[in-house]
Every structure is written in structure tokens, then in C-alpha cells.
Design an enzyme around this catalytic site. Structure first.
Site, PDB file in Angstrom:
ATOM      1  N   ASP A 127      -0.060  42.747  24.060  1.00  0.00           N
ATOM      2  CA  ASP A 127      -0.038  44.105  23.477  1.00  0.00           C
ATOM      3  C   ASP A 127      -1.446  44.520  23.049  1.00  0.00           C
ATOM      4  OD1 ASP A 127      -0.490  42.684  21.124  1.00  0.00           O
ATOM      5  OD2 ASP A 127       1.605  42.752  20.500  1.00  0.00           O
ATOM      6  N   LYS A 186       2.684  47.529  24.755  1.00  0.00           N
ATOM      7  CA  LYS A 186       3.998  47.165  24.205  1.00  0.00           C
ATOM      8  C   LYS A 186       4.503  48.274  23.292  1.00  0.00           C
ATOM      9  CE  LYS A 186       4.511  44.150  20.614  1.00  0.00           C
ATOM     10  NZ  LYS A 186       4.373  42.849  19.936  1.00  0.00           N
TER      11      LYS A 186
END
Ligand code: R5P
Length: 304
Positions: free
Chosen positions: A177, A200
Site C-alpha cells: 500500500d 490499497k
């Protein structure tokens, strides 16, 4: 230059004896246990290791890694306030894992911003805090969350990168992420790994959506690197997507091995091979020792 033993001591709780002794040895300090008694009603009594005169040294260091943090915060309150009353003038918290750093804004009206609340609590108790890879997302510096004169941040990314270079020399390093970009950049810079970062979106405690960046994972030994794994869902989904994209293998490296509940099983079911972590949180996956860097940082704080 080290601080003379009579001027400083390292306090620890029984469940962290092994890391405390490693840290004390690396820092050339004496380590002593805090006695802890739980009353039948759940309250705690602590007893600090005072000298014959009933006093503590001028500089006191408390080691407490803050995984499973709630009761430990009460321990810190009792220990720190008592240490001050027994003569400690400089109090340092060594918290290899620092809890409550992820909730850094109120996502919904009325939510507690735990990072500010817990950060303020710790700042009221300690003069210095040393930690490893605190989850700082919307702020850059730890002292913005914990306003102490000395807030020292170490990183597990480089020692983990050394381990990865040894185990998977041609690894493709992937962050799951946006927040992981900082650790990916540090690790990649150290060994010149190919690297990329996913995007993410979190929908709940165990529900995330991840999109792979444009990369060619075909036949590559991928290592997913992040600051922590909690439920493992983030890394598990990233691993599945990478294997679907043709990766030959996916291993995982994290600084903080929280691994709540079935996290490890979920990772292995997703196809993850090896799982490596630093020893900031004691766990069977620990493969990188942080006592050396923690001791160096501690000695520098104690010299001030
Ligand atoms: C958050 O961005 C952190 O860096 C981790 O990615 C996250 O805490 C992992 O949580 P979980 O393992 O529960 O998916």
C-alpha cells in the site's frame, strides 16, 4: 562513551526478559525486573527495583514493546510516575513497537484520534521515546505525535533488506500500500532491488481491496515488505494477486509481527512461502535482531 551503571538502569517486565537482557548487554547497562502482581479483582501492583536507600538512578529506561497495549499503558503510568517519585530525572521509554499510531484522524464524527490521545499520554510520562517504524501516515515526525524532547525513530527496513538480499538476492520488492512506499524506498536503495508499490483501499478490519502497480512479476521471487502485519489480510491479498500475475514465489518481511488470530494461516493459504520479521515483537518469524540499533540510540539519549 557509555553511561556509568550507577547513573542509569534498564527496567523491564518479566515477559520481556529476553529482549531486555539483549538490549542491556548491547548498551552496557544493568537490567532489572519490575515486580508485577495482579490482584484478584484485576488491578495491578508494581514494585520497582530500588537501591538500599530506596532510590532509583537519575536516568531510568523502561523497555515495553506495546503490542497487546491496553494493560501495558496502565503499567507505564504506574511505573513512570513511581520512578519519578523515587529519584528518576530522565525517563526514557524504549517501545520497539508503538501502539495506537494508525488511528491518526477521526474517520467518522465522534471517533477518538488515538494517535494524539496515546501520544499525549506518553509525552506526559517520558522525556524520551525510542521506537522502530512507528506507523506515521499523515504526519512525518514522531514528535508531532509524542511531544517529548527526544523522539527517536529507527527502521527495520534496512536490516530486513540485508536479510532479503541474503535469502532472495534478485528479489522484486513490493509494498502492499501507499504507506509502505517509505520502507520500500529505504530497502531498495540499500541493495538496488527492483521495486513497486500497490494501492490499497481498506473497507474494514479484515477487508481490503488492492490493485497491483504496473510491474512484470512473471517468474520473479517477490518479497512483500511492510511495517506490520496484523490480520494478515493486506499481505495475503497482495500475495494472491502477485502469484496470479506469474510470480515464482512470494515471501513476506515485516518490522512488526503482530499476526493477530489466524493471520499466519491466512498468509500461507494465500501462497506465501517464508515470513520474516524483526524482533520488535517476539514471534517465531523473528529473523532480524534490533538490540544493536536500539542500544546505540539509547546510549545517545542517555548522554544528553
Ligand atoms: C497499514 O497501512 C499497515 O501498514 C499495514 O498494511 C496494516 O496494518 C496491515 O493490516 P492487516 O494485516 O490487518 O491487513
Amino acid at each position: 562513551m557509555t553511561v556509568a551503571p550507577h547513573q542509569a538502569c534498564l527496567l523491564y517486565f518479566a515477559d520481556e526478559e529476553a529482549p531486555a537482557l539483549r538490549l542491556a548487554q548491547a548498551a552496557g547497562m544493568t537490567a532489572q525486573a519490575v515486580e508485577r502482581h495482579r490482584f484478584p479483582d484485576g488491578e495491578l501492583k508494581l514494585r520497582l527495583p530500588v537501591n538500599a536507600a530506596g532510590r532509583l538512578p537519575r536516568r531510568v529506561v523502561l523497555l515495553r514493546s506495546l503490542h497487546q497495549p491496553n494493560e501495558k499503558l496502565v503499567e507505564l503510568l504506574l511505573a513512570a510516575r513511581t520512578a519519578r517519585s523515587l529519584g528518576a530525572q530522565q525517563l526514557t521509554l524504549v517501545a520497539p513497537y508503538l501502539a495506537y499510531m494508525r488511528q491518526d484522524i477521526a474517520f467518522h464524527p465522534g471517533e477518538a484520534v488515538s494517535q494524539q490521545v496515546v501520544g499525549g499520554f506518553l509525552a506526559g510520562l517520558f522525556d524520551a521515546v525510542i521506537t522502530v517504524d512507528p506507523h506515521l501516515h499523515r504526519i512525518n515526525r514522531l514528535e508531532q505525535a509524542i511531544t517529548v524532547p527526544q523522539a527517536v525513530v529507527l527502521s527495520g527496513a534496512e536490516p530486513l533488506a540485508d536479510l532479503i538480499a541474503d535469502r532472495r538476492p534478485n528479489a522484486l520488492l513490493v509494498g502492499p500500500d501507499g504507506e509502505s512506499a517509505q520502507w520500500i524506498a529505504q530497502a531498495a536503495a540499500r541493495h538496488g532491488f527492483d521495486h513497486a508499490v500497490c494501492t490499497k483501499v481498506r473497507h474494514g478490519d479484515r477487508h481490503v481491496a488492492i490493485e497491483l502497480p504496473s510491474l512484470n512479476a512473471q517468474g520473479r521471487a517477490v518479497v512483500l515488505l511492510d511495517d506490520m502485519a496484523s490480520t494478515g489480510r493486506t499481505l495475503a491479498l497482495a500475495a494472491r494477486l502477485l502469484l496470479q500475475a506469474g510470480a515464482a514465489s512470494v515471501d513476506v518481511a515485516v518490522t512488526h509481527a503482530l499476526f493477530a488470530g489466524d493471520a499466519l494461516q491466512v498468509l500461507h493459504e494465500a501462497g506465501v512461502g517464508e515470513v520474516w520479521s524483526t524482533d520488535c515483537i517476539p514471534h517465531p518469524s523473528n529473523a532480524v535482531a534490533m538490540a544493536g540499533p536500539l542500544a546505540t540510540a539509547l546510549q545517545s539519549v542517555l548522554r544528553t
